[in-house]
Design an enzyme around this catalytic site. Structure first.
Site: not given
Ligand code: F6P
Length: 569
Positions: A213, A219, A273-274, A360, A391, A516
């Protein structure tokens, strides 16, 4: 301005606080004997059946929960969401994931503008692009068709698409449309995840979809640079244009990264995002794998629940009932967790996805007005498909802690197996457990029953089940793309209901920021220590010791490697 009212200050909340003491005196064993009660605790919509009779609740409880909903202005809050008001006040954004799956002719306004045409413009672009890739008219740098897709993303840019992909993988129509194609997900910044993804893949036939987003997530961006290097090293830098596309709200950063903006698929800041699986975040990778027409069915299933959630009266409204009863369990019984137990292996990634959507969204300590909550909000979500979970952790939920459970069953298996001579089909065997477990939890087993079975006295305490453990049973007619969309939207809206009742902002996520920023400080230190030999400074004793040990023990790691090293397994 009048001081903001917390939901816990309302009479409806206080009334439920008193009422729960009455309900604590009841046992599900007795409540389940009241057939009229049970009859009115089943609702059905569009083939989905919810039975909430195994909740520790009477019809009076439900009535009081509706009063709580009124006190929390639930209906108004739902309306404000659907009409594009900026209900995510700490980020000053509307919350419009329902627009992502609205029909082409729907009108959903944000800031006076109908957003549905924009949504469909991107969906049409995805349809067209995915058809070109799937048909082989879009080819890679060496002229070969692109059969493998790696979706690079994390959190909401990963878990929802992974859930849907996993659920579709064994669905007959989806299998047919995915023949010869593979979809992979690279989420973790751990280079092992890179290794697992690229092993056995040929860059010539691979398309990388960078999903972020913000296009700033550390990462994802490092993983995207790693795969860009993997492609460039094999095919030359100009191949990136043919082998990398992006999904983002930040098209400027997409272009800076080196991806042609024409190959970028937009979404909007009014999609959390979620809550983004129905945007290009999920629709692009899933359409590349299964074709747009399958994914469109998924969107339609979600849309059907959106309309139900918006218009059904509360007593027939599946997400509202689930949400209110979840609040009942968390805030009045004090049960902190929820187990998500789909009796379908295809739903194995439902719990990991809902963990993010729920925790979240509702893992908050202050009200939407910033007032500390005098009660706990949010749930600890976890789960596994049945019967595997039986199990594993079911011992605890039967005889240890009380964990309200969501049992999710499917009438028709995606992959039925019938063996001659077996008493039931394999799916019936699975479903026997789906029907048995909720009753085992609700009824338990008494000392008296054990005595009658001649259980030796010293084993009676160990073999007793207290019962009175609540659960929901949700029965889906099948598990096709449409039903998967329904299930997703049921959970999304149920979680929104909980947040609306608790009076929190379910659509921001400030809690992920602190870790972060500390990681940024550590990254700088690692770089300075490795490249300039600088000592570890500015951290507490524990972190300094751990970090120094890490750096010393890996002193052979090159600070500025002369060449790129990619994993090999
Ligand atoms: O974990 C935090 C967060 O901002 C989430 O809300 C989001 O889904 C994820 O990081 C990934 O963010 P992006 O789509 O901006 O890479």
């Amino acid at each position: 301005m009048a001081s903001p009212t917390l939901i816990s200050d309302t009479n409806a909340w206080k009334d439920l606080k008193g009422h729960v003491e009455e309900i604590k005196k009841t046992h599900l064993r007795d409540l389940m004997g009241d057939v009229d009660r049970c009859k009115s605790m089943t609702v059905e919509f569009d083939g989905v059946l919810l039975d909430y009779s195994r909740q520790r609740a009477t019809l009076e409880t439900i009535d009081k929960l509706f009063k709580l909903a009124d006190a929390a202005h639930l209906k108004e809050k739902i309306n404000r969401m659907y009409t594009g008001e900026r209900i995510n006040s700490t980020e000053n954004r509307p919350v419009l994931h329902v627009a992502l799956r609205a029909s082409r002719d729907a009108v959903i306004q944000s800031d006076g503008k109908n957003v549905v045409p924009e949504v469909w413009k991107v969906l049409d672009k995805i349809r067209e692009f995915s058809e070109r890739v799937r048909s082989g008219s879009w080819v890679g740098a060496t002229g070969k068709a692109l059969k493998d897709v790696i979706a690079v993303g994390i959190g909401g840019s990963f878990l929802g698409p992974l859930f849907v992909h996993t659920a579709l993988q064994t669905e007959p129509e989806a299998i047919e449309s995915a023949r010869g194609r593979q979809l992979h997900f690279l989420a973790n910044v751990d280079p092992i995840d890179v290794a697992r993804n690229i092993t056995g893949l040929n860059p010539e036939t691979t398309l990388v979809v960078v999903v972020s987003k913000t296009f700033t997530t550390a990462e994802t961006m490092l993983n995207a640079r790693t795969l860009r290097e993997w492609i460039s090293a094999a095919l030359g830098p100009s191949a990136v244009a043919k082998h990398m596309v992006a999904v983002s709200t930040n098209l400027t950063l997409v272009e800076k990264f080196g991806i042609d903006p024409n190959n970028a698929f937009a979404f909007w800041d009014w999609v959390g995002g979620r809550y983004s699986v129905c945007s290009a975040v999920g629709v692009l990778p899933l359409s590349l794998q299964y074709g747009f027409s399958v994914v469109e069915k998924f969107l339609k299933g979600a849309s059907s629940i959106d309309q139900h959630f918006y218009s059904a009266p509360f007593e027939k409204n599946i997400p509202v009932l689930l949400g209110l009863l979840s609040v009942w369990n968390v805030s009045f019984f004090g049960y902190p967790a929820r187990a998500i137990l789909p009796y379908s292996q295809a739903l194995e990634k439902l719990a990991p996805h809902i963990q993010q959507v729920s925790m979240e969204s509702n893992g908050k300590g202050v009200s939407i007005d910033g007032v500390p909550l005098p009660f706990e909000a949010g749930e600890i979500d976890f789960g596994e498909p049945g019967t595997n979970g039986q199990h594993s952790f079911y011992q605890l939920i039967h005889q240890g802690r009380v964990i309200p459970c969501d049992f999710i069953g499917v009438v028709r298996s995606q992959q039925p197996v019938y063996l001659k001579g077996e008493p039931v089909s394999n799916h019936d065997e699975l479903m026997s457990n789906f029907f048995a477990q909720p009753d085992a939890l609700a009824y338990g087993k008494t000392e008296e029953q054990l005595h009658k079975e001649n259980v030796p006295p010293h084993l009676i305490p160990h073999k007793t089940f207290s019962g009175n453990r609540p659960s929901f049973s949700l029965l889906l007619p099948s598990l096709n793309a449409y039903n998967i969309g329904q299930l997703l939207a049921i959970y999304e809206h149920r979680i929104a209901v909980e947040g609306f009742i608790w009076g929190i902002n379910s659509f921001d996520q400030w809690g992920v920021e602190l870790g972060k920023s500390l990681a940024t400080q550590v990254r700088k230190q690692i770089n300075a220590s490795r490249s300039k030999g600088e000592p570890v400074e500015g951290f507490n004793f524990s972190t300094t010791t751990l970090l120094s040990r890490y750096l010393e023990a890996s002193a052979d790691v090159p600070a500025n490697p002369p060449t790129t090293l990619l994993p090999k397994i």
